[in-house]
Design a protein around this motif. Structure first.
Motif, PDB file in Angstrom:
ATOM      1  N   LEU A  50       0.847  -1.184   0.000  1.00 19.95           N
ATOM      2  CA  LEU A  50       0.000   0.000   0.000  1.00 19.95           C
ATOM      3  C   LEU A  50       0.883   1.235   0.000  1.00 19.95           C
ATOM      4  N   ARG A  51       0.905   1.914  -1.104  1.00 19.92           N
ATOM      5  CA  ARG A  51       1.715   3.120  -1.219  1.00 19.92           C
ATOM      6  C   ARG A  51       0.889   4.328  -0.800  1.00 19.92           C
ATOM      7  N   PRO A  52       1.539   5.313  -0.219  1.00 20.00           N
ATOM      8  CA  PRO A  52       0.813   6.541   0.123  1.00 20.00           C
ATOM      9  C   PRO A  52       0.127   7.101  -1.119  1.00 20.00           C
ATOM     10  N   GLY A  53      -1.107   7.524  -0.941  1.00 20.48           N
ATOM     11  CA  GLY A  53      -1.898   8.043  -2.055  1.00 20.48           C
ATOM     12  C   GLY A  53      -2.904   7.033  -2.583  1.00 20.48           C
ATOM     13  N   THR A  54      -2.716   5.757  -2.227  1.00 14.87           N
ATOM     14  CA  THR A  54      -3.664   4.724  -2.653  1.00 14.87           C
ATOM     15  C   THR A  54      -4.977   4.935  -1.923  1.00 14.87           C
ATOM     16  N   ARG A  55      -6.079   4.767  -2.650  1.00 18.03           N
ATOM     17  CA  ARG A  55      -7.410   4.875  -2.043  1.00 18.03           C
ATOM     18  C   ARG A  55      -8.028   3.483  -1.974  1.00 18.03           C
ATOM     19  N   LEU A  56      -8.494   3.127  -0.795  1.00 21.79           N
ATOM     20  CA  LEU A  56      -9.196   1.865  -0.592  1.00 21.79           C
ATOM     21  C   LEU A  56     -10.678   2.183  -0.528  1.00 21.79           C
ATOM     22  N   VAL A  57     -11.458   1.494  -1.341  1.00 26.54           N
ATOM     23  CA  VAL A  57     -12.892   1.750  -1.389  1.00 26.54           C
ATOM     24  C   VAL A  57     -13.608   0.467  -0.985  1.00 26.54           C
ATOM     25  N   ARG A  58     -14.557   0.597  -0.061  1.00 27.30           N
ATOM     26  CA  ARG A  58     -15.289  -0.576   0.438  1.00 27.30           C
ATOM     27  C   ARG A  58     -16.753  -0.214   0.610  1.00 27.30           C
ATOM     28  N   GLU A  59     -17.611  -1.041   0.084  1.00 27.74           N
ATOM     29  CA  GLU A  59     -19.040  -0.860   0.310  1.00 27.74           C
ATOM     30  C   GLU A  59     -19.433  -1.750   1.477  1.00 27.74           C
ATOM     31  N   TRP A  60     -20.140  -1.175   2.433  1.00 27.50           N
ATOM     32  CA  TRP A  60     -20.550  -1.925   3.622  1.00 27.50           C
ATOM     33  C   TRP A  60     -21.955  -1.488   3.993  1.00 27.50           C
ATOM     34  N   GLN A  61     -22.871  -2.428   3.979  1.00 32.10           N
ATOM     35  CA  GLN A  61     -24.267  -2.202   4.340  1.00 32.10           C
ATOM     36  C   GLN A  61     -24.850  -0.988   3.614  1.00 32.10           C
ATOM     37  N   GLY A  62     -24.637  -0.949   2.305  1.00 30.43           N
ATOM     38  CA  GLY A  62     -25.241   0.080   1.462  1.00 30.43           C
ATOM     39  C   GLY A  62     -24.511   1.417   1.441  1.00 30.43           C
ATOM     40  N   ARG A  63     -23.433   1.539   2.187  1.00 34.93           N
ATOM     41  CA  ARG A  63     -22.645   2.782   2.196  1.00 34.93           C
ATOM     42  C   ARG A  63     -21.270   2.515   1.622  1.00 34.93           C
ATOM     43  N   THR A  64     -20.709   3.503   0.944  1.00 35.60           N
ATOM     44  CA  THR A  64     -19.364   3.377   0.400  1.00 35.60           C
ATOM     45  C   THR A  64     -18.392   4.123   1.309  1.00 35.60           C
ATOM     46  N   TYR A  65     -17.316   3.448   1.667  1.00 36.68           N
ATOM     47  CA  TYR A  65     -16.286   4.008   2.533  1.00 36.68           C
ATOM     48  C   TYR A  65     -15.003   4.131   1.723  1.00 36.68           C
ATOM     49  N   GLU A  66     -14.384   5.293   1.792  1.00 39.00           N
ATOM     50  CA  GLU A  66     -13.147   5.539   1.067  1.00 39.00           C
ATOM     51  C   GLU A  66     -12.063   5.933   2.062  1.00 39.00           C
ATOM     52  N   VAL A  67     -10.948   5.221   1.995  1.00 36.01           N
ATOM     53  CA  VAL A  67      -9.841   5.431   2.916  1.00 36.01           C
ATOM     54  C   VAL A  67      -8.601   5.777   2.096  1.00 36.01           C
ATOM     55  N   LEU A  68      -7.856   6.758   2.537  1.00 35.46           N
ATOM     56  CA  LEU A  68      -6.631   7.179   1.870  1.00 35.46           C
ATOM     57  C   LEU A  68      -5.426   6.646   2.646  1.00 35.46           C
ATOM     58  N   VAL A  69      -4.509   5.982   1.931  1.00 38.64           N
ATOM     59  CA  VAL A  69      -3.287   5.474   2.551  1.00 38.64           C
ATOM     60  C   VAL A  69      -2.296   6.630   2.694  1.00 38.64           C
ATOM     61  N   LEU A  70      -1.766   6.792   3.902  1.00 44.70           N
ATOM     62  CA  LEU A  70      -0.771   7.833   4.198  1.00 44.70           C
ATOM     63  C   LEU A  70       0.577   7.176   4.485  1.00 44.70           C
ATOM     64  N   ASP A  71       1.611   7.969   4.626  1.00 46.30           N
ATOM     65  CA  ASP A  71       2.929   7.445   4.991  1.00 46.30           C
ATOM     66  C   ASP A  71       2.893   6.752   6.348  1.00 46.30           C
ATOM     67  N   ASP A  72       2.118   7.293   7.278  1.00 51.41           N
ATOM     68  CA  ASP A  72       2.124   6.792   8.649  1.00 51.41           C
ATOM     69  C   ASP A  72       0.764   6.285   9.104  1.00 51.41           C
ATOM     70  N   GLY A  73      -0.048   5.794   8.186  1.00 53.88           N
ATOM     71  CA  GLY A  73      -1.360   5.269   8.576  1.00 53.88           C
ATOM     72  C   GLY A  73      -2.387   5.474   7.492  1.00 53.88           C
ATOM     73  N   PHE A  74      -3.596   5.810   7.917  1.00 53.24           N
ATOM     74  CA  PHE A  74      -4.726   5.909   7.008  1.00 53.24           C
ATOM     75  C   PHE A  74      -5.601   7.089   7.391  1.00 53.24           C
ATOM     76  N   SER A  75      -6.246   7.682   6.399  1.00 51.85           N
ATOM     77  CA  SER A  75      -7.139   8.809   6.649  1.00 51.85           C
ATOM     78  C   SER A  75      -8.540   8.435   6.197  1.00 51.85           C
ATOM     79  N   TRP A  76      -9.511   8.687   7.081  1.00 50.51           N
ATOM     80  CA  TRP A  76     -10.916   8.456   6.759  1.00 50.51           C
ATOM     81  C   TRP A  76     -11.715   9.553   7.445  1.00 50.51           C
ATOM     82  N   GLN A  77     -12.547  10.225   6.693  1.00 51.82           N
ATOM     83  CA  GLN A  77     -13.373  11.321   7.202  1.00 51.82           C
ATOM     84  C   GLN A  77     -12.540  12.340   7.975  1.00 51.82           C
ATOM     85  N   ASP A  78     -11.415  12.720   7.392  1.00 52.86           N
ATOM     86  CA  ASP A  78     -10.514  13.715   7.981  1.00 52.86           C
ATOM     87  C   ASP A  78      -9.982  13.326   9.363  1.00 52.86           C
ATOM     88  N   THR A  79      -9.932  12.026   9.639  1.00 54.82           N
ATOM     89  CA  THR A  79      -9.325  11.566  10.894  1.00 54.82           C
ATOM     90  C   THR A  79      -8.207  10.589  10.551  1.00 54.82           C
TER      91      THR A  79
END
Length: 174
Positions: free
Chosen positions: A92-121
């Motif tokens: 997983l390189r920084p900048g990669t986006r992981l997209v997952r649909e769960w119970q009718g909602r789509t979740y998008e996570v951004l890979v960072l150098d030191d972790g992951f970002s989701w909903q600005d957290t």
């Protein structure tokens, strides 16, 4: 300071001193850690590595059964073929986006150098994110489709079926 931190700190200090020990001192360390004599045929380099491994195992804990099993399989394959093929882990390189649909909602996570970002957290692990999204303990790599699903012998009363997992990358190389 917690015992785990004390053990880890003491282990780190002992590991730093290992290269300075002579052969007799290394054999004494072996005897203390393994409760048996080291073979006289072991090289100094192998003694250092084995003592270092055992020190870490005592201070920090053993490998879990899954990785132990995987290492045994790799060793057996190497013994038979002289080579071992290990499945590549997704990088997983920084900048990669992981997209997952769960119970009718789509979740998008951004890979960072030191972790992951989701909903600005910021999150340190995918598993913490998967737990936050689902409200249940999930393996993050499994939830986001980065590793294959295990056989359906889960202990959950309701079956869980990962659906719609996808991975996008902003990187030109993949």
């Amino acid at each position: 300071m917690s015992r785990a931190i004390q053990d880890a700190t003491a282990c780190r200090e002992a590991l730093a001193r290992l290269p300075e020990l002579n052969l007799g001192e290394l054999r004494r360390e072996w005897r203390t850690l393994y409760k048996t004599e080291a073979s006289p045929h072991l090289s100094r380099e192998l003694l250092v590595q084995a003592v270092a491994y055992r020190m870490q195992e005592v201070a920090l804990g053993r490998l879990r059964p899954g990785p132990q099993r995987q290492l045994r399989q790799i060793a057996q394959q190497f013994k038979q073929n002289g080579a071992a093929n290990t499945p590549p882990r997704p990088e997983l390189r920084p900048g990669t986006r992981l997209v997952r649909e769960w119970q009718g909602r789509t979740y998008e996570v951004l890979v960072l150098d030191d972790g992951f970002s989701w909903q600005d957290t910021h999150h340190r692990s995918l598993s913490a994110l998967a737990r936050k999204i689902t409200g249940t303990p999930w393996s993050g790599p499994l939830f986001f489709g980065l590793k294959p699903n295990r056989p359906a012998n889960r202990r959950s009363s309701q079956p869980v079926y990962p659906t719609g997992a996808a991975m996008e990358s902003n990187n030109a190389s993949g």
